[in-house]
Structure formats: C-alpha cells, structure tokens
Design a protein around this motif. Structure first.
Motif, PDB file in Angstrom:
ATOM      1  N   LEU A  86      23.721 -63.155 -12.035  1.00  0.00           N
ATOM      2  CA  LEU A  86      24.081 -62.248 -13.125  1.00  0.00           C
ATOM      3  C   LEU A  86      23.024 -61.168 -13.341  1.00  0.00           C
ATOM      4  CD1 LEU A  86      25.560 -64.803 -15.672  1.00  0.00           C
ATOM      5  CD2 LEU A  86      26.767 -62.816 -14.748  1.00  0.00           C
ATOM      6  N   VAL A  87      21.777 -61.504 -13.146  1.00  0.00           N
ATOM      7  CA  VAL A  87      20.706 -60.514 -13.299  1.00  0.00           C
ATOM      8  C   VAL A  87      20.970 -59.310 -12.405  1.00  0.00           C
ATOM      9  CG1 VAL A  87      18.260 -60.055 -12.933  1.00  0.00           C
ATOM     10  CG2 VAL A  87      18.957 -62.181 -14.009  1.00  0.00           C
ATOM     11  N   SER A  88      21.376 -59.568 -11.168  1.00  0.00           N
ATOM     12  CA  SER A  88      21.650 -58.485 -10.228  1.00  0.00           C
ATOM     13  C   SER A  88      22.840 -57.645 -10.666  1.00  0.00           C
ATOM     14  CB  SER A  88      21.891 -59.070  -8.835  1.00  0.00           C
ATOM     15  OG  SER A  88      22.189 -58.053  -7.902  1.00  0.00           O
ATOM     16  N   ASP A  89      23.920 -58.294 -11.108  1.00  0.00           N
ATOM     17  CA  ASP A  89      25.108 -57.559 -11.568  1.00  0.00           C
ATOM     18  C   ASP A  89      24.771 -56.652 -12.745  1.00  0.00           C
ATOM     19  OD1 ASP A  89      27.197 -58.588  -9.838  1.00  0.00           O
ATOM     20  OD2 ASP A  89      26.982 -60.495 -10.882  1.00  0.00           O
ATOM     21  N   LEU A  90      24.044 -57.186 -13.704  1.00  0.00           N
ATOM     22  CA  LEU A  90      23.738 -56.428 -14.915  1.00  0.00           C
ATOM     23  C   LEU A  90      22.778 -55.277 -14.625  1.00  0.00           C
ATOM     24  CD1 LEU A  90      23.396 -59.529 -17.244  1.00  0.00           C
ATOM     25  CD2 LEU A  90      25.279 -57.880 -17.243  1.00  0.00           C
ATOM     26  N   SER A  91      21.846 -55.494 -13.721  1.00  0.00           N
ATOM     27  CA  SER A  91      20.938 -54.412 -13.329  1.00  0.00           C
ATOM     28  C   SER A  91      21.706 -53.286 -12.657  1.00  0.00           C
ATOM     29  CB  SER A  91      19.853 -54.944 -12.391  1.00  0.00           C
ATOM     30  OG  SER A  91      19.037 -55.885 -13.044  1.00  0.00           O
ATOM     31  N   ARG A  92      22.659 -53.655 -11.836  1.00  0.00           N
ATOM     32  CA  ARG A  92      23.464 -52.642 -11.141  1.00  0.00           C
ATOM     33  C   ARG A  92      24.299 -51.836 -12.133  1.00  0.00           C
ATOM     34  NH1 ARG A  92      23.418 -48.819  -7.961  1.00  0.00           N
ATOM     35  NH2 ARG A  92      25.311 -48.409  -6.757  1.00  0.00           N
ATOM     36  N   MET A  93      24.782 -52.479 -13.175  1.00  0.00           N
ATOM     37  CA  MET A  93      25.536 -51.758 -14.197  1.00  0.00           C
ATOM     38  C   MET A  93      24.679 -50.664 -14.837  1.00  0.00           C
ATOM     39  SD  MET A  93      27.519 -55.070 -15.805  1.00  0.00           S
ATOM     40  CE  MET A  93      27.986 -54.312 -17.366  1.00  0.00           C
ATOM     41  N   GLY A 156      43.229 -51.413 -16.014  1.00  0.00           N
ATOM     42  CA  GLY A 156      43.405 -50.088 -16.609  1.00  0.00           C
ATOM     43  C   GLY A 156      42.397 -49.096 -16.080  1.00  0.00           C
ATOM     44  N   LEU A 157      41.177 -49.556 -15.851  1.00  0.00           N
ATOM     45  CA  LEU A 157      40.143 -48.694 -15.289  1.00  0.00           C
ATOM     46  C   LEU A 157      40.493 -48.311 -13.854  1.00  0.00           C
ATOM     47  CD1 LEU A 157      37.427 -47.438 -16.097  1.00  0.00           C
ATOM     48  CD2 LEU A 157      36.301 -49.468 -15.198  1.00  0.00           C
ATOM     49  N   ASP A 158      41.018 -49.256 -13.088  1.00  0.00           N
ATOM     50  CA  ASP A 158      41.439 -48.960 -11.718  1.00  0.00           C
ATOM     51  C   ASP A 158      42.573 -47.936 -11.701  1.00  0.00           C
ATOM     52  OD1 ASP A 158      39.592 -50.765 -10.726  1.00  0.00           O
ATOM     53  OD2 ASP A 158      41.034 -52.415 -10.599  1.00  0.00           O
ATOM     54  N   ASP A 159      43.502 -48.055 -12.655  1.00  0.00           N
ATOM     55  CA  ASP A 159      44.607 -47.092 -12.735  1.00  0.00           C
ATOM     56  C   ASP A 159      44.081 -45.682 -13.001  1.00  0.00           C
ATOM     57  OD1 ASP A 159      46.457 -49.101 -12.301  1.00  0.00           O
ATOM     58  OD2 ASP A 159      46.935 -49.366 -14.430  1.00  0.00           O
ATOM     59  N   LEU A 160      43.129 -45.569 -13.918  1.00  0.00           N
ATOM     60  CA  LEU A 160      42.545 -44.260 -14.215  1.00  0.00           C
ATOM     61  C   LEU A 160      41.805 -43.695 -13.007  1.00  0.00           C
ATOM     62  CD1 LEU A 160      41.189 -44.977 -17.803  1.00  0.00           C
ATOM     63  CD2 LEU A 160      42.948 -43.290 -17.228  1.00  0.00           C
ATOM     64  N   GLY A 187      34.125 -41.061 -10.654  1.00  0.00           N
ATOM     65  CA  GLY A 187      35.190 -42.053 -10.698  1.00  0.00           C
ATOM     66  C   GLY A 187      34.752 -43.358 -10.055  1.00  0.00           C
ATOM     67  N   ARG A 188      34.052 -43.232  -8.934  1.00  0.00           N
ATOM     68  CA  ARG A 188      33.552 -44.411  -8.245  1.00  0.00           C
ATOM     69  C   ARG A 188      32.501 -45.143  -9.075  1.00  0.00           C
ATOM     70  NH1 ARG A 188      34.634 -48.659  -5.204  1.00  0.00           N
ATOM     71  NH2 ARG A 188      33.026 -49.184  -3.688  1.00  0.00           N
ATOM     72  N   PHE A 189      31.618 -44.411  -9.732  1.00  0.00           N
ATOM     73  CA  PHE A 189      30.589 -45.047 -10.559  1.00  0.00           C
ATOM     74  C   PHE A 189      31.222 -45.851 -11.695  1.00  0.00           C
ATOM     75  CE2 PHE A 189      27.639 -41.266  -9.417  1.00  0.00           C
ATOM     76  CZ  PHE A 189      27.296 -41.868  -8.224  1.00  0.00           C
ATOM     77  N   PHE A 190      32.184 -45.242 -12.386  1.00  0.00           N
ATOM     78  CA  PHE A 190      32.850 -45.949 -13.485  1.00  0.00           C
ATOM     79  C   PHE A 190      33.626 -47.164 -12.959  1.00  0.00           C
ATOM     80  CE2 PHE A 190      32.765 -41.774 -15.933  1.00  0.00           C
ATOM     81  CZ  PHE A 190      31.908 -42.229 -16.915  1.00  0.00           C
ATOM     82  N   GLU A 191      34.304 -46.981 -11.822  1.00  0.00           N
ATOM     83  CA  GLU A 191      35.093 -48.065 -11.258  1.00  0.00           C
ATOM     84  C   GLU A 191      34.207 -49.244 -10.855  1.00  0.00           C
ATOM     85  OE1 GLU A 191      36.919 -50.248  -7.843  1.00  0.00           O
ATOM     86  OE2 GLU A 191      35.333 -48.749  -7.674  1.00  0.00           O
ATOM     87  N   ARG A 192      33.058 -48.943 -10.242  1.00  0.00           N
ATOM     88  CA  ARG A 192      32.139 -50.009  -9.838  1.00  0.00           C
ATOM     89  C   ARG A 192      31.512 -50.692 -11.056  1.00  0.00           C
ATOM     90  NH1 ARG A 192      32.470 -53.070  -6.702  1.00  0.00           N
ATOM     91  NH2 ARG A 192      30.248 -53.481  -6.427  1.00  0.00           N
ATOM     92  N   PHE A 193      31.257 -49.929 -12.108  1.00  0.00           N
ATOM     93  CA  PHE A 193      30.748 -50.525 -13.349  1.00  0.00           C
ATOM     94  C   PHE A 193      31.730 -51.578 -13.840  1.00  0.00           C
ATOM     95  CE2 PHE A 193      30.017 -50.950 -17.849  1.00  0.00           C
ATOM     96  CZ  PHE A 193      28.650 -50.778 -18.025  1.00  0.00           C
ATOM     97  N   GLY A 194      33.017 -51.213 -13.858  1.00  0.00           N
ATOM     98  CA  GLY A 194      34.034 -52.174 -14.276  1.00  0.00           C
ATOM     99  C   GLY A 194      34.089 -53.392 -13.378  1.00  0.00           C
ATOM    100  N   ASP A 195      33.934 -53.181 -12.074  1.00  0.00           N
ATOM    101  CA  ASP A 195      33.945 -54.304 -11.140  1.00  0.00           C
ATOM    102  C   ASP A 195      32.821 -55.296 -11.438  1.00  0.00           C
ATOM    103  OD1 ASP A 195      36.127 -53.304  -9.809  1.00  0.00           O
ATOM    104  OD2 ASP A 195      35.003 -52.497  -8.118  1.00  0.00           O
ATOM    105  N   HIS A 196      31.657 -54.769 -11.806  1.00  0.00           N
ATOM    106  CA  HIS A 196      30.539 -55.661 -12.134  1.00  0.00           C
ATOM    107  C   HIS A 196      30.814 -56.426 -13.427  1.00  0.00           C
ATOM    108  CE1 HIS A 196      27.642 -54.931  -8.953  1.00  0.00           C
ATOM    109  NE2 HIS A 196      27.942 -53.655  -8.999  1.00  0.00           N
ATOM    110  N   CYS A 197      31.498 -55.804 -14.379  1.00  0.00           N
ATOM    111  CA  CYS A 197      31.892 -56.533 -15.592  1.00  0.00           C
ATOM    112  C   CYS A 197      32.821 -57.690 -15.237  1.00  0.00           C
ATOM    113  CB  CYS A 197      32.594 -55.589 -16.570  1.00  0.00           C
ATOM    114  SG  CYS A 197      31.523 -54.362 -17.357  1.00  0.00           S
TER     115      CYS A 197
END
Length: 215
Positions: A86-93, A156-160, A187-197
């Motif tokens: 989780l530390v890695s995921d949150l840092s990437r966000m 919803g984020l993927d749809d956007l 778009g990619r940055f936001f999409e990847r942020f959602g993926d980490h969530c």
C-alpha cells in the motif's frame, strides 16, 4: 505480545490513511489549479506530495519492524505485507497528482485545456478526489464491502477518460497538437490515480479475506 502487535499495526494503517488523505488533497488541489490555471495552487501540490513522501519512510520502517520483531503468521502476516504494498500505491498517487500540477505550471499563465476538453478533465479530477476519500475510508475501516465499491466508482472515471480520448480525435476538434498531447497525458494521470485507489481496495479485500480479486 499480540496486543502490542495489533496496536502497532493500527498505527501503521493510521499512517497509510493519512497518506491517502494527502493524496486526495493533492489531486483535488491539482484539479483546482487546472480549472483556474492557478500557479499558486499548482505549487501547493508539490508541498502535499512532499508530505506524502515524508510518511513513506516511517511506514516502511514500521512494516519492516513488525515483520522482524513480531514474526507474524497467517492473517497478521497478510496485513503487514499488504501494508508494504500500500505504501507504494499511495506514493504513486501523490506523484500522479504532482504530474498534473506540473502540467499547469508548464503552461502557466495559459490554460492547459479549453472548452469541453477542460470540462471532461476537471470532471475526472473531481471524481479522482471522491475515489481518494473513499479509499481513505477503506483503509481506516478495512471494510471489504466498502473496498468493492471503489471499482464501481472508478468505472465512471474510465468512462470520462474514454470521452477525452474520443473528443480529441474528432475531426471537428479545434485544439492544437500540444493541447492533444496535454489532454492525453492528463487523462492518463487521472485514470491511473483512480486505478491506484481501486488497488487500495483490492489489497484491503485480500487483507480481510485472503482472496485476490482479478485485475
């Protein structure tokens, strides 16, 4: 001994929750900066990401100490190992939010995007902030039911994201090549942020149930 272990584990997850909340603040602030072409807000994101980075080391140290000194097994071991990932995921966000802010800084005083492109990207940013808030609650409660709901919101984020990519490829779209590149990256940055969530949710489900959901 077990009471001490669980107290230390709770402290680790408190820190992870704080990291997630900071990442949510960072992506929301970056979205506000994008919306207003606001350099001051963009610079604030860098400070928020520094605070996330400052928590990374203590979280990793705490997890390693739990592994080395408490010798956890079964579910306890699963929780500690999950904390490490989780530390890695949150840092990437935090890094992704910083990338968004950097786009605002590079284009300042101009807007990074215009018109409908801007609207779609801002909508992505707002939803990313909602996801981060929900992910922080998942970390706080370690509730698998709440974790499952993250994937639904992320749809919803993927749809956007698809809407952004479709828009910039339309023959009538009036943006420049630079604006198309910026929109694609944002778009990619936001999409990847959602993926980490969502990944936070998957890791919590594994922590609670021992089951790994398919990607």
């Amino acid at each position: 001994m077990r009471t001490k272990f669980h107290d230390q584990l709770d402290a680790l997850f408190d820190q992870l929750t704080a990291m997630c909340r900071l990442a949510g603040d960072a992506v929301t602030t970056a979205t506000d900066a994008l919306s207003a072409a606001d350099l001051t807000l963009a610079e604030k994101v860098f400070g928020l990401n520094e605070r996330i980075g400052a928590l990374r080391g203590p979280c990793e140290d705490q997890a390693m100490a739990l592994l080395a000194l408490q010798a956890p097994v079964a579910r306890d071991l699963r929780q500690v190992v999950t904390g490490v990932f989780l530390v890695s995921d949150l840092s990437r966000m935090g890094d992704l939010a910083e990338h968004i802010a950097d786009s605002v800084r590079r284009r300042h005083p101009h807007y990074v995007a215009q018109d409908r492109t801007q609207h779609l990207l801002i909508s992505m940013g707002r939803l990313a902030g909602v996801l981060a808030t929900a992910a922080a609650l998942v970390l706080q409660t370690r509730d698998p039911a709440l974790a499952l709901a993250l994937d639904v919101t992320d749809n919803g984020l993927d749809d956007l994201h698809r809407d952004v990519l479709t828009l910039i490829q339309e023959p009538g779209w009036g943006g420049s090549t630079i604006e198309a590149v910026d929109a694609t990256l944002l778009g990619r940055f936001f999409e990847r942020f959602g993926d980490h969530c969502v990944e936070v949710g998957r890791r919590v489900i594994f922590l609670a149930t021992g089951q790994q959901l398919p990607q």
